[in-house]
Motif scaffolding. Sequence first.
Motif, PDB file in Angstrom:
ATOM      1  N   ALA A  95      11.307   4.104  -4.226  1.00  0.00           N
ATOM      2  CA  ALA A  95      10.979   3.284  -5.399  1.00  0.00           C
ATOM      3  C   ALA A  95       9.597   3.627  -5.937  1.00  0.00           C
ATOM      4  O   ALA A  95       9.373   3.662  -7.155  1.00  0.00           O
ATOM      5  N   GLY A  96       8.657   3.901  -5.032  1.00  0.00           N
ATOM      6  CA  GLY A  96       7.302   4.261  -5.449  1.00  0.00           C
ATOM      7  C   GLY A  96       7.272   5.558  -6.232  1.00  0.00           C
ATOM      8  O   GLY A  96       6.637   5.645  -7.298  1.00  0.00           O
ATOM      9  N   ILE A  97       7.976   6.573  -5.747  1.00  0.00           N
ATOM     10  CA  ILE A  97       7.988   7.870  -6.430  1.00  0.00           C
ATOM     11  C   ILE A  97       8.685   7.771  -7.785  1.00  0.00           C
ATOM     12  O   ILE A  97       8.197   8.307  -8.786  1.00  0.00           O
ATOM     13  N   LEU A  98       9.810   7.070  -7.835  1.00  0.00           N
ATOM     14  CA  LEU A  98      10.508   6.899  -9.117  1.00  0.00           C
ATOM     15  C   LEU A  98       9.658   6.101 -10.112  1.00  0.00           C
ATOM     16  O   LEU A  98       9.653   6.400 -11.312  1.00  0.00           O
ATOM     17  N   SER A  99       8.921   5.117  -9.613  1.00  0.00           N
ATOM     18  CA  SER A  99       8.039   4.331 -10.487  1.00  0.00           C
ATOM     19  C   SER A  99       6.917   5.209 -11.042  1.00  0.00           C
ATOM     20  O   SER A  99       6.513   5.060 -12.203  1.00  0.00           O
ATOM     21  N   THR A 138       0.837  -1.203   0.000  1.00  0.00           N
ATOM     22  CA  THR A 138       0.000   0.000   0.000  1.00  0.00           C
ATOM     23  C   THR A 138       0.868   1.248   0.000  1.00  0.00           C
ATOM     24  O   THR A 138       0.581   2.231  -0.689  1.00  0.00           O
ATOM     25  N   LEU A 139       1.964   1.211   0.777  1.00  0.00           N
ATOM     26  CA  LEU A 139       2.890   2.345   0.845  1.00  0.00           C
ATOM     27  C   LEU A 139       3.498   2.619  -0.526  1.00  0.00           C
ATOM     28  O   LEU A 139       3.589   3.767  -0.969  1.00  0.00           O
ATOM     29  N   PHE A 140       3.887   1.548  -1.222  1.00  0.00           N
ATOM     30  CA  PHE A 140       4.488   1.691  -2.558  1.00  0.00           C
ATOM     31  C   PHE A 140       3.516   2.352  -3.527  1.00  0.00           C
ATOM     32  O   PHE A 140       3.864   3.310  -4.213  1.00  0.00           O
ATOM     33  N   PHE A 141       2.279   1.853  -3.582  1.00  0.00           N
ATOM     34  CA  PHE A 141       1.299   2.399  -4.528  1.00  0.00           C
ATOM     35  C   PHE A 141       0.870   3.821  -4.162  1.00  0.00           C
ATOM     36  O   PHE A 141       0.578   4.634  -5.035  1.00  0.00           O
ATOM     37  N   THR A 142       0.872   4.118  -2.867  1.00  0.00           N
ATOM     38  CA  THR A 142       0.549   5.487  -2.441  1.00  0.00           C
ATOM     39  C   THR A 142       1.563   6.469  -3.004  1.00  0.00           C
ATOM     40  O   THR A 142       1.210   7.518  -3.564  1.00  0.00           O
ATOM     41  N   TYR A 143       2.852   6.118  -2.892  1.00  0.00           N
ATOM     42  CA  TYR A 143       3.892   7.027  -3.357  1.00  0.00           C
ATOM     43  C   TYR A 143       4.126   6.919  -4.861  1.00  0.00           C
ATOM     44  O   TYR A 143       4.709   7.819  -5.467  1.00  0.00           O
ATOM     45  N   LEU A 144       3.651   5.842  -5.472  1.00  0.00           N
ATOM     46  CA  LEU A 144       3.644   5.785  -6.937  1.00  0.00           C
ATOM     47  C   LEU A 144       2.706   6.868  -7.473  1.00  0.00           C
ATOM     48  O   LEU A 144       3.039   7.565  -8.439  1.00  0.00           O
TER      49      LEU A 144
END
Length: 211
Positions: free
Chosen positions: A151-155, A2-8
């Motif tokens: 990683a989320g923001i860069l993605s 969830t953290l990854f997709f939030t920052y994606l």
Amino acid sequence: MTLFFTYLIVGLTIAMPVGAITIEMTKQGLKKGFMHGWAVGLGGMTVDTVLILLLYMGFASVLAIPMIQIPLWLIGALFLIFLGYDSIKNSDKDIVLSGEQVNQSFIRTYLNGLLVAVSPGNVVFWISVFGAVLSNTYDETETTSFLIVGAGILSGILLHDIGLLSIVSITRKVMSRSMIKWVSVVAGIILICFAGYFLYEFVIALSGLIS
């Protein structure tokens, strides 16, 4: 996850405003195709990744030093002036229509993106906005959250670049050489306008340092 997709989503959002990288990426995508447009985006992402690593290692305070930031405003302005002038002067050159072979190297286009992204505006953004976000997730004993956010923001930025260039690639197929030429002229003018803003910030920063 969830953290990854939030920052994606955060990365996708912060990549959407039109900047010098977006302009150069669109121009190269129209003139030379998807891969060359993406090369510019990858150059920008390389700088973003380096800045994330520097923030992670505690260099935020060093990057915020005026003596480091001020010369970058001038260097960035001069490079954007050169890039804008070159875009206007050679607006009718190096246009590769869909199906034709590109002669310019991928590396050269990548370096263009790299140099456009090396600007204090980009540095200030990562220190102020991204630095604040990452500081909330950074723990010296637990780096997982920090890495997931990065990683989320860069993605998200990567997703934006691919989406934009996919649209550009489709548009390019129905554009004539003359239309692409005028897009290049407009892109050059916008890049020079960005250079003017960089010069303004350089003068303001320098005045503040002297006074």
